[in-house]
Design a protein around this motif. Structure first.
Motif, PDB file in Angstrom:
ATOM      1  N   ALA A 156       0.818  -1.216   0.000  1.00 32.32           N
ATOM      2  CA  ALA A 156       0.000   0.000   0.000  1.00 32.32           C
ATOM      3  C   ALA A 156       0.851   1.265   0.000  1.00 32.32           C
ATOM      4  CB  ALA A 156      -0.938   0.005   1.200  1.00 32.32           C
ATOM      5  N   ALA A 157       2.101   1.150   0.424  1.00 34.93           N
ATOM      6  CA  ALA A 157       2.979   2.318   0.489  1.00 34.93           C
ATOM      7  C   ALA A 157       3.667   2.608  -0.835  1.00 34.93           C
ATOM      8  CB  ALA A 157       4.036   2.109   1.580  1.00 34.93           C
ATOM      9  N   ILE A 158       3.487   1.728  -1.820  1.00 34.98           N
ATOM     10  CA  ILE A 158       4.149   1.884  -3.109  1.00 34.98           C
ATOM     11  C   ILE A 158       3.349   2.832  -4.003  1.00 34.98           C
ATOM     12  CG2 ILE A 158       4.905   0.688  -5.190  1.00 34.98           C
ATOM     13  CD1 ILE A 158       6.569   0.016  -2.736  1.00 34.98           C
ATOM     14  N   ASP A 159       4.034   3.791  -4.616  1.00 35.91           N
ATOM     15  CA  ASP A 159       3.423   4.644  -5.632  1.00 35.91           C
ATOM     16  C   ASP A 159       3.474   3.874  -6.953  1.00 35.91           C
ATOM     17  OD1 ASP A 159       2.724   6.528  -7.546  1.00 35.91           O
ATOM     18  OD2 ASP A 159       3.745   8.169  -6.525  1.00 35.91           O
ATOM     19  N   LEU A 160       2.376   3.193  -7.294  1.00 37.75           N
ATOM     20  CA  LEU A 160       2.377   2.298  -8.448  1.00 37.75           C
ATOM     21  C   LEU A 160       2.721   3.012  -9.748  1.00 37.75           C
ATOM     22  CD1 LEU A 160      -0.715  -0.047  -7.902  1.00 37.75           C
ATOM     23  CD2 LEU A 160       1.706  -0.595  -7.628  1.00 37.75           C
ATOM     24  N   ALA A 161       2.176   4.209  -9.936  1.00 42.25           N
ATOM     25  CA  ALA A 161       2.394   4.922 -11.185  1.00 42.25           C
ATOM     26  C   ALA A 161       3.872   5.253 -11.395  1.00 42.25           C
ATOM     27  CB  ALA A 161       1.557   6.194 -11.221  1.00 42.25           C
ATOM     28  N   VAL A 162       4.589   5.467 -10.301  1.00 42.23           N
ATOM     29  CA  VAL A 162       6.014   5.772 -10.387  1.00 42.23           C
ATOM     30  C   VAL A 162       6.845   4.497 -10.417  1.00 42.23           C
ATOM     31  CG1 VAL A 162       7.973   6.862  -9.224  1.00 42.23           C
ATOM     32  CG2 VAL A 162       5.753   8.016  -9.290  1.00 42.23           C
ATOM     33  N   GLU A 163       6.676   3.648  -9.396  1.00 45.25           N
ATOM     34  CA  GLU A 163       7.516   2.455  -9.258  1.00 45.25           C
ATOM     35  C   GLU A 163       7.200   1.410 -10.322  1.00 45.25           C
ATOM     36  OE1 GLU A 163      10.050   2.208  -7.526  1.00 45.25           O
ATOM     37  OE2 GLU A 163       9.870   3.564  -5.807  1.00 45.25           O
ATOM     38  N   GLY A 164       5.907   1.234 -10.631  1.00 45.56           N
ATOM     39  CA  GLY A 164       5.552   0.248 -11.653  1.00 45.56           C
ATOM     40  C   GLY A 164       6.141   0.594 -12.999  1.00 45.56           C
TER      41      GLY A 164
END
Length: 211
Positions: free
Chosen positions: A108-116
């Motif tokens: 939940a702490a991951i910024d998906l748009a950035v890290e993905g």
């Protein structure tokens, strides 16, 4: 079955999409249970399905099991990717389409748009990227969030859930039957050769397209 991504590219295989496809064909044939063998760009997949009790607002729900084939080793990155903060492990798998599974402390702490996007960019052919962690207070369960090649942030990924179950089993985090929790819903994965994905498909609406 031919699946087109949001960006117009072709996805070889979809564990969620194939369950929906099986339900659509079951509705067309007016069948409550059966087995389909479906040709995908990732190879042949067998789907067993049966109707279940549903709320009155739905015309039907099925529970479907998909023979996903083996979870083969996936491709290596073509260039280094920046490490995810708090990353603990990573593994790649091929389930007809490619998957990168990254074990983190808190998905939940991951910024998906950035890290993905950053993780996918390390692979010239693209990559489905999944950030995962064991589900707190629940044995044999994983929580995952999804970045999909050709679509970006999505609510769920069936082939990805299968890859996550394989990775978690290989890492000693779960047994051979794994519940995978995603924002869009839960599935059950049986780890083996083949991998088996089980989950629902809910009929929403019929659409008629006219010229």
């Amino acid at each position: 079955m031919l699946l087109v991504n949001a960006d117009g590219s072709i996805a070889e295989m979809s564990g969620n999409g194939i369950r929906c496809f099986a339900q659509a064909e079951a509705l067309r044939r007016n069948q409550e249970r059966g087995t389909f063998t479906i040709l995908t760009d990732g190879g042949l997949r067998t789907v067993e399905y049966a109707a279940t009790n549903t709320p009155a607002r739905h015309q039907g729900t099925i529970e479907a099991s998909v023979d996903m084939g083996p979870a083969a080793t996936g491709p290596d990155a073509d260039r280094p990717a920046d490490a995810v903060v708090g990353e603990q492990k990573r593994a790649t798998f091929d389930l007809g389409n490619p998957h990168l599974v990254i074990l983190v402390e808190d998905p939940a702490a991951i910024d998906l748009a950035v890290e993905g996007a950053a993780q996918e960019s390390a692979f010239d052919a693209g990559m489905n990227v999944h950030f995962v962690a064991p589900t707190s207070g629940e044995a044999d369960a994983m929580t995952m969030r999804v970045w999909e090649r050709g679509a970006g942030v999505t609510e769920a990924c069936g082939t990805g859930a299968t890859a996550v179950a394989r990775a978690a089993y290989d890492w000693g985090l779960v047994g051979e039957r794994v519940t995978v929790h995603m924002p869009g819903g839960d599935v059950l994965v049986a780890v083996g050769d083949p991998m088996v994905l089980r989950g629902p498909s809910v009929f929403i609406a019929g659409i008629v397209v006219t010229s």
